[in-house]
Design an enzyme around this catalytic site. Structure first.
Site, PDB file in Angstrom:
ATOM      1  N   ARG A  58      -2.271 -29.287  26.853  1.00  0.00           N
ATOM      2  CA  ARG A  58      -3.304 -28.248  26.842  1.00  0.00           C
ATOM      3  C   ARG A  58      -4.710 -28.826  26.913  1.00  0.00           C
ATOM      4  O   ARG A  58      -5.634 -28.156  27.347  1.00  0.00           O
ATOM      5  CB  ARG A  58      -3.098 -27.323  25.644  1.00  0.00           C
ATOM      6  CG  ARG A  58      -1.831 -26.463  25.826  1.00  0.00           C
ATOM      7  CD  ARG A  58      -1.437 -25.704  24.588  1.00  0.00           C
ATOM      8  NE  ARG A  58      -1.128 -26.535  23.449  1.00  0.00           N
ATOM      9  CZ  ARG A  58       0.072 -27.056  23.178  1.00  0.00           C
ATOM     10  NH1 ARG A  58       1.084 -26.825  23.979  1.00  0.00           N
ATOM     11  NH2 ARG A  58       0.257 -27.792  22.103  1.00  0.00           N
ATOM     12  N   GLU A  95       2.650 -35.134  13.043  1.00  0.00           N
ATOM     13  CA  GLU A  95       3.019 -34.485  11.796  1.00  0.00           C
ATOM     14  C   GLU A  95       4.518 -34.625  11.541  1.00  0.00           C
ATOM     15  O   GLU A  95       4.972 -34.607  10.414  1.00  0.00           O
ATOM     16  CB  GLU A  95       2.681 -32.986  11.849  1.00  0.00           C
ATOM     17  CG  GLU A  95       1.218 -32.664  12.025  1.00  0.00           C
ATOM     18  CD  GLU A  95       0.786 -32.577  13.484  1.00  0.00           C
ATOM     19  OE1 GLU A  95       0.537 -31.472  13.977  1.00  0.00           O
ATOM     20  OE2 GLU A  95       0.693 -33.627  14.139  1.00  0.00           O
TER      21      GLU A  95
END
Length: 175
Positions: A58, A95
């Protein structure tokens, strides 16, 4: 225009307990996308830098759009195995594990000044990986720009502690 309202929240993606902030709904909205890019253009049209680098995937969308608006070249920072010429790589923390980013060895030269862009900042792992690649080529990241920041994950704090400048359009509480 309230572009924050155009970002969709998807519960329990990609893992249970995660509130995924999905910008595809913002990108789909013509006026929302136009306003997003206007805000970035306003921020960067008078800043001195040579290139815009965008992190897959993105970051490519907003980075390439802004590069076009400002007459700058665009540098893709990609996941492993996606670039055709000679690359340098870095493994970075996500993460949920680790991944690898790559950039063409000839993408930048010593002294180049780069605006780095992505859609979202969480823990800062991907940003640190991309910054490391750019710096390995002798270039400097003048700022890291994102649409969404997740402040509870402290990515901005970690990046700023290392001397990096960050710009965000919005933030969302919660993971």
């Amino acid at each position: 225009m309230d572009i924050k309202s155009l970002v969709r929240t998807v519960p329990n993606f990609p893992h249970e307990g995660i509130m995924f902030r999905d910008i595809t709904t913002l990108l789909k909205d013509g006026e929302g996308l136009k306003e997003t890019m206007r805000l970035f253009k306003e921020r960067y049209e008078n800043m001195e830098f040579d290139y815009i680098a965008g992190i897959e995937s993105r970051g490519f969308i907003i980075g390439a759009a802004l590069a076009t608006m400002l007459g700058k070249g665009f540098i893709p920072v990609r996941k492993k195995g996606k670039l055709p010429a000679e690359v340098i790589s870095v493994e970075y923390q996500l993460e949920y594990g680790t991944d690898v980013l790559e950039i063409h060895k000839d993408a930048l030269e010593k002294g180049d000044r780069v605006l780095l862009m992505d859609d979202l900042l969480a823990t800062g792992g991907t940003a640190f990986g991309a910054i490391e690649l750019i710096e390995k080529l002798g270039a400097e990241v003048v700022e890291f720009a994102v649409i969404v920041d997740l402040p509870e994950l402290k990515g901005i704090e970690k990046l700023e502690a290392k001397g990096h400048k960050i710009f965000k359009l919005m933030e969302f509480d919660g993971l």
